[in-house]
Design a protein around this motif. Structure first.
Motif, short mmCIF file in Angstrom:
data_model
loop_
_atom_site.label_atom_id
_atom_site.label_comp_id
_atom_site.label_asym_id
_atom_site.label_seq_id
_atom_site.Cartn_x
_atom_site.Cartn_y
_atom_site.Cartn_z
N CYS A 1 0.84 -1.21 0.00
CA CYS A 1 0.00 0.00 0.00
C CYS A 1 0.87 1.25 0.00
O CYS A 1 1.44 1.61 1.03
CB CYS A 1 -0.91 0.00 1.22
N SER A 2 0.97 1.90 -1.13
CA SER A 2 1.77 3.13 -1.23
C SER A 2 0.87 4.35 -1.03
O SER A 2 -0.36 4.25 -0.99
CB SER A 2 2.45 3.21 -2.60
N LEU A 3 1.49 5.51 -0.93
CA LEU A 3 0.74 6.75 -0.72
C LEU A 3 -0.25 7.02 -1.84
O LEU A 3 -1.31 7.61 -1.62
CB LEU A 3 1.71 7.92 -0.59
N VAL A 4 0.08 6.61 -3.06
CA VAL A 4 -0.76 6.92 -4.22
C VAL A 4 -1.71 5.78 -4.57
O VAL A 4 -2.42 5.86 -5.57
CB VAL A 4 0.12 7.26 -5.45
N ALA A 5 -1.72 4.72 -3.78
CA ALA A 5 -2.58 3.58 -4.08
C ALA A 5 -3.39 3.22 -2.84
O ALA A 5 -3.11 2.24 -2.14
CB ALA A 5 -1.75 2.38 -4.54
N GLN A 6 -4.38 4.04 -2.54
CA GLN A 6 -5.23 3.86 -1.37
C GLN A 6 -6.68 3.68 -1.78
O GLN A 6 -7.10 4.13 -2.85
CB GLN A 6 -5.11 5.06 -0.44
N GLY A 7 -7.45 3.02 -0.94
CA GLY A 7 -8.88 2.85 -1.21
C GLY A 7 -9.23 1.46 -1.68
O GLY A 7 -8.36 0.60 -1.86
N ASP A 8 -10.51 1.22 -1.91
CA ASP A 8 -11.01 -0.11 -2.21
C ASP A 8 -10.48 -0.67 -3.53
O ASP A 8 -10.43 -1.89 -3.71
CB ASP A 8 -12.54 -0.09 -2.24
N LYS A 9 -10.08 0.19 -4.47
CA LYS A 9 -9.53 -0.30 -5.73
C LYS A 9 -8.18 -0.98 -5.54
O LYS A 9 -7.70 -1.67 -6.44
CB LYS A 9 -9.37 0.85 -6.73
N HIS A 10 -7.59 -0.76 -4.39
CA HIS A 10 -6.25 -1.26 -4.13
C HIS A 10 -6.26 -2.19 -2.92
O HIS A 10 -6.03 -1.77 -1.78
CB HIS A 10 -5.29 -0.09 -3.88
N PRO A 11 -6.51 -3.49 -3.13
CA PRO A 11 -6.49 -4.44 -2.01
C PRO A 11 -5.08 -4.64 -1.47
O PRO A 11 -4.10 -4.49 -2.20
CB PRO A 11 -7.02 -5.73 -2.65
N SER A 12 -5.00 -4.97 -0.20
CA SER A 12 -3.70 -5.22 0.41
C SER A 12 -3.24 -6.63 0.10
O SER A 12 -3.91 -7.61 0.43
CB SER A 12 -3.79 -5.03 1.94
N ALA A 13 -2.06 -6.76 -0.51
CA ALA A 13 -1.51 -8.07 -0.82
C ALA A 13 -0.98 -8.75 0.45
O ALA A 13 -1.08 -9.97 0.58
CB ALA A 13 -0.39 -7.94 -1.85
N ILE A 14 -0.43 -7.96 1.35
CA ILE A 14 0.06 -8.53 2.60
C ILE A 14 -1.09 -9.16 3.38
O ILE A 14 -0.97 -10.26 3.93
CB ILE A 14 0.79 -7.45 3.43
N ALA A 15 -2.23 -8.48 3.39
CA ALA A 15 -3.41 -9.04 4.05
C ALA A 15 -3.87 -10.30 3.33
O ALA A 15 -4.21 -11.31 3.96
CB ALA A 15 -4.53 -8.00 4.09
#
Length: 372
Positions: free
Chosen positions: A190-204
């Motif tokens: 999760c980078s600063l420019v990739a936030q929100g529901d369109k960007h799921p967490s891969a670590i999770a």
């Protein structure tokens, strides 16, 4: 015949017999090639740019494959970093393919990653995989059927750099396409420019949790049962590979069966290299903290990334006694790189000690052994 003449004659016969036995042994011994993972494999590689894939927006697809008629090979999907081009990973891809792997890459449009995000993009891989299955099953008698009979779909893995490492992890965590393992080059979640529901967490996702990138410093999601190979940059940047979302964070979530190498002087973009000068790469590289490279060159960093990839893929997709011996050589190789700032954070191969090659141990210094 005099006794003095018989003795040399007998010796000649004995030497000839020994020579013949040696030749017979060499002829029946299994062929071993490119024992060291950092050396090229035995295959020359070919390149294929199909135009009729199911990917949207006219995304370009690049396929690198072993030439010749040597049967089918494991399939690897390689995902680019944010706004990066497939050609920037040519050194890594060509090397891995030379060891007998078919590698598929695609390059999205420039604004797509931030505009649409990974949650949509991951849906495009299954149609691409079905297309590859058709391409590999057609009659190979015509010149444009480059992949006919070349892919073993029972052995599949993913690789990726930066955001591509995130995509690789999302696919690996999802059992839909049954990927065996993953190789991650300084992955970013999760980078600063990739936030929100369109960007799921891969670590999770690796830990079995469905969570979006809502905060830059996510809470721990637990430990994964999945293992992977990771090589990370020692230089971090909040805008590129932020702490708690970088290689350290991925390693902290993956199982203890994972391999983790860190290059202390490498920057985030050191793992990619455009074939020709690129203004965008130059800006990106400077922004992300370019390689300090006082002890190690950028080309050496890429060499270690591709060496790790081959070592890990061979151990997972082609496990054998020979592979174990080659892993011992690889560990010994890593020891020599401690002076260059290459740290083996975690070595998961139990029973594989540095210097143990084909059952023969060689001594290593106590200082080098402690460094690994």
């Amino acid at each position: 015949m005099e006794k003095s003449n018989i003795i040399p004659l007998l010796r000649n016969h004995q030497q000839s017999a020994a020579f013949l036995l040696l030749c017979a042994a060499l002829m029946t011994a299994p062929a071993v090639f490119a024992q060291d993972f950092w050396k090229p494999g035995k295959y020359s590689v070919g390149f294929y740019k199909p135009w009729n894939t199911p990917l949207p927006h006219s995304w370009k697809v690049d396929v690198t494959y072993p030439k010749g008629n040597s049967g089918s090979f494991p399939l690897i999907f390689m995902f680019n970093g944010m706004e990066c081009q497939a050609s920037w990973y040519k050194d890594i891809v060509d090397h891995v393919a030379s060891w007998g792997y078919v590698i598929v890459q695609y390059t999205t449009g420039f604004f797509y990653p931030l505009g649409e995000g990974e949650r949509e993009e991951v849906e495009y891989l299954t149609p691409l995989l079905r297309w590859l299955e058709k391409e590999a099953s057609v009659n190979g008698n015509v010149w444009w059927h480059k992949l006919a009979g070349k892919i073993d779909f029972s052995r599949k893995a993913v690789m990726g750099h930066s955001r591509g490492g995130k995509l690789a992890s999302l696919h690996y965590a999802n059992s839909t396409n049954n990927f065996t393992t993953a190789v991650l080059f300084d992955p970013v979640d999760c980078s600063l420019v990739a936030q929100g529901d369109k960007h799921p967490s891969a670590i999770a996702a690796l830990a079995g949790v469905n969570a979006a990138c809502d905060v830059i410093h996510p809470a721990p999601h637990g430990t994964s049962t999945l293992s992977a190979a990771i090589i990370g940059a020692g230089i971090t940047s909040g805008g590129c590979n932020p702490v708690e979302n970088n290689a350290d964070a991925f390693f902290g979530t993956l199982s203890t069966e994972s391999l983790y190498i860190k290059v202390k002087e490498a920057g985030h973009m050191t793992f990619a290299q455009p074939p020709t000068w690129s203004w965008f790469y130059s800006i990106y590289n400077n922004m992300c903290g370019s390689c300090s490279c006082s002890n190690i060159t950028s080309q050496e960093v890429i060499s270690e990334a591709r060496t790790m990839a081959v070592a890990w893929l061979e151990s997972k997709l082609r496990p054998s006694q020979d592979t174990t011996a080659h892993l011992a050589r690889y560990k010994e190789h890593l020891m020599t790189l401690t002076v260059k700032g290459v740290e083996t954070v975690h070595w998961p191969f139990e029973g594989v000690s540095a210097g143990s090659l084909l059952g023969t141990d060689v001594e290593v210094s106590a200082g080098a052994a402690a460094a690994v």
